[in-house]
Scaffold this motif. Sequence first.
Motif, PDB file in Angstrom:
ATOM      1  N   HIS A  49      21.660  86.747  49.413  1.00  0.00           N
ATOM      2  CA  HIS A  49      21.429  85.884  50.574  1.00  0.00           C
ATOM      3  C   HIS A  49      20.041  85.248  50.528  1.00  0.00           C
ATOM      4  N   ASP A  52      20.467  82.356  48.241  1.00  0.00           N
ATOM      5  CA  ASP A  52      21.142  81.241  48.921  1.00  0.00           C
ATOM      6  C   ASP A  52      20.176  80.474  49.815  1.00  0.00           C
ATOM      7  N   ARG A 126      28.178  82.126  55.562  1.00  0.00           N
ATOM      8  CA  ARG A 126      27.201  82.889  56.336  1.00  0.00           C
ATOM      9  C   ARG A 126      27.850  83.568  57.549  1.00  0.00           C
ATOM     10  N   GLN A 129      30.001  86.487  56.335  1.00  0.00           N
ATOM     11  CA  GLN A 129      29.136  87.565  55.852  1.00  0.00           C
ATOM     12  C   GLN A 129      28.444  88.275  57.007  1.00  0.00           C
TER      13      GLN A 129
END
Length: 193
Positions: A49, A52, A126, A129
């Motif tokens: 993450h 990202d 997102r 997740q």
Amino acid sequence: MRADTFFLLSDAALRSVIDRVQPGDFDRPVPASWSSFENPTVRHLLRSHAYDEAWIPGVLAGRSVADGDELRDADLLGDNPIASYDALNDAATALVQQGVDPASTFRFQYGDYPADEGLSHLAMYRATQAWSIAKHLDIPFRLPPELIDGLNEWVVPHAEEWRGFGVFPPEIEPPADADDETRVLCAMGFWVP
């Protein structure tokens, strides 16, 4: 809902979950399907993450990993993974808040997409997740109503397409008394009773 608003809502939801991950959870395993790392842990997930978030400037500038990926092997988490993620999230949030050129192209590893569609892809990942990590780590979390609206507008109409790509599991029949969060999660195949 504008695609950039949908992204910002999803990104904030993910951050709200990541900010509550405890250092004692860093070594906990996560499902293999959540990461490209072998035997992935929460720390691997945090690294993914962080990566990202660190790539948002490149994505907004029309870059792709094919152009070079100086971030792949970088230590993005350092000694304080949550604070490091938060700093990258702050930078990504600020860039998106400055405005995204609607005529730009987002160049992902799986194809090129117009900005609005690209932002919706980033937002969908997102949001799912955030919910999945919270569920996995028993972190109290509910999708905010505005984010549910964004998922219903930008993602649910394309759920079968995403299923065809192997991104979403099969749709789940929601219980009769399902609330809005449960219904949207069922449509994407993520709900767990």
